[in-house]
Design a protein around this motif. Sequence first.
Motif, short mmCIF file in Angstrom:
data_model
loop_
_atom_site.label_atom_id
_atom_site.label_comp_id
_atom_site.label_asym_id
_atom_site.label_seq_id
_atom_site.Cartn_x
_atom_site.Cartn_y
_atom_site.Cartn_z
N ALA A 273 0.82 -1.23 0.00
CA ALA A 273 0.00 0.00 0.00
C ALA A 273 0.84 1.26 0.00
O ALA A 273 0.31 2.36 -0.25
CB ALA A 273 -0.92 -0.01 1.22
N GLY A 274 2.13 1.15 0.31
CA GLY A 274 3.00 2.31 0.29
C GLY A 274 3.11 3.05 1.61
O GLY A 274 3.71 4.13 1.67
N THR A 275 2.57 2.48 2.70
CA THR A 275 2.67 3.15 3.99
C THR A 275 3.84 2.61 4.82
O THR A 275 4.11 3.11 5.91
CB THR A 275 1.36 2.99 4.79
OG1 THR A 275 1.05 1.61 4.92
CG2 THR A 275 0.23 3.72 4.08
N ASN A 354 -9.05 -4.89 0.07
CA ASN A 354 -8.54 -3.56 0.40
C ASN A 354 -7.21 -3.25 -0.27
O ASN A 354 -6.83 -2.08 -0.39
CB ASN A 354 -8.37 -3.43 1.92
CG ASN A 354 -9.69 -3.30 2.64
OD1 ASN A 354 -10.71 -2.99 2.02
ND2 ASN A 354 -9.69 -3.57 3.93
N TYR A 355 -6.50 -4.30 -0.68
CA TYR A 355 -5.18 -4.10 -1.28
C TYR A 355 -5.13 -4.50 -2.74
O TYR A 355 -4.05 -4.53 -3.34
CB TYR A 355 -4.12 -4.89 -0.49
CG TYR A 355 -4.00 -4.44 0.94
CD1 TYR A 355 -3.20 -3.36 1.29
CD2 TYR A 355 -4.71 -5.09 1.96
CE1 TYR A 355 -3.10 -2.94 2.61
CE2 TYR A 355 -4.62 -4.67 3.28
CZ TYR A 355 -3.81 -3.59 3.60
OH TYR A 355 -3.72 -3.17 4.90
N ALA A 356 -6.27 -4.81 -3.33
CA ALA A 356 -6.30 -5.32 -4.70
C ALA A 356 -5.69 -4.35 -5.69
O ALA A 356 -4.86 -4.73 -6.53
CB ALA A 356 -7.74 -5.65 -5.10
N ALA A 357 -6.08 -3.09 -5.62
CA ALA A 357 -5.56 -2.10 -6.57
C ALA A 357 -4.06 -1.91 -6.40
O ALA A 357 -3.30 -1.85 -7.37
CB ALA A 357 -6.28 -0.77 -6.39
N ALA A 358 -3.61 -1.84 -5.15
CA ALA A 358 -2.19 -1.67 -4.88
C ALA A 358 -1.40 -2.89 -5.33
O ALA A 358 -0.28 -2.77 -5.85
CB ALA A 358 -1.97 -1.40 -3.39
#
Length: 365
Positions: A273-275, A354-358
Amino acid sequence: MRRVVIGTAAVSMALSMAACGKAGNKSSGSSSSSSGSGSGGKSIGLLLPDNVTARYEKFDKPYFEAKVKELCGDCTVSYANAAADPTKQAQQMSTMVTKGVKVIVVSAQDSAAIKSSIQAAVSKGVKVVAYDRLAQGPVSAYVSFDNVKVGELQGQALLDALGSKATTKSKVVMINGDDADPNAGQFKQGAHKILDGKVNIAYEQSGLWKDTVAAQKMSAAITQLGAKNIAGVYSANDGMAGGIANTLKGAGISGIPLTGQDAELAGIQRIVAGTQSSTVYKAYKPEADNAAELAVNLLQGKDIKALADTTVTSGSGDKVQAKLLTPVSVTVKNIKDTVVKDGLYTVAQICTPNYAAACKKAGLQ
């Protein structure tokens, strides 16, 4: 506390994560023998430090039990978890000695506090193997990772993520592990070796391997330094990184590097997710397998020098035969080639809705 990726190639070479550890006290954390009565001459004890750090109950315990059963079909494993309480762990060790357990593998909740318990056990003929954390006292062997290297990997991953922003003026927050865990000091040592002189470590505190404490320390750092003045954050493990990430989000801070360790599923998902920018993977199965093999050899009176092929000195000055495995840094670029390839997690486990796009953007789906 709290408290390595050897990658697939290294796993296949039978090298054996974590932190590292984390503190917690969800429950008593104890259980009876997993494969028998737990008493008698062929009983091996396994004492783990807490039940909040995901790895211990989910990976270390079952891997260890399975390897013992493979190597010694009539051996039993007696298991207990200290739930982050060093006093409880001392009681658990005493109970195992009383039951007649002949070899105890212990990941110390407090490496100094467990010393007297180890001395008492050894005085009664019990062999002790220090697992993941180097306990003080007369232990027969130690299995872990090169923990200074873990810190070096974390520090280098932070510098790499900072890129051109890695200057002596760049302010970095450093949240270390619990000082009662000897690994924490080695992680810190390795990280400082890489970071010192390259960035400005403007705030440094212990997070005690607790996400709540780490979040509080991060909040204090933001207040002291200013939200706009923080270039990156060193977190000694993924559990604390979770608390730090939440604090950063609450303060409106995004896009800065945040390290971790243990390759926890939540940490891997934050990387996607990039966090969170990185973690360190310490392959649990090779570590548990090595510990089990050492325990069985000690139980059977066999020599262990071929397995524990180096020596280390503990905080009590004891020289210990050791097996040190190789850690590996994980970023979004090598998730597939490390934790997925080694079967630690599937893509489906990582890439929940929740993480599909990422995940798609990261090339995982």
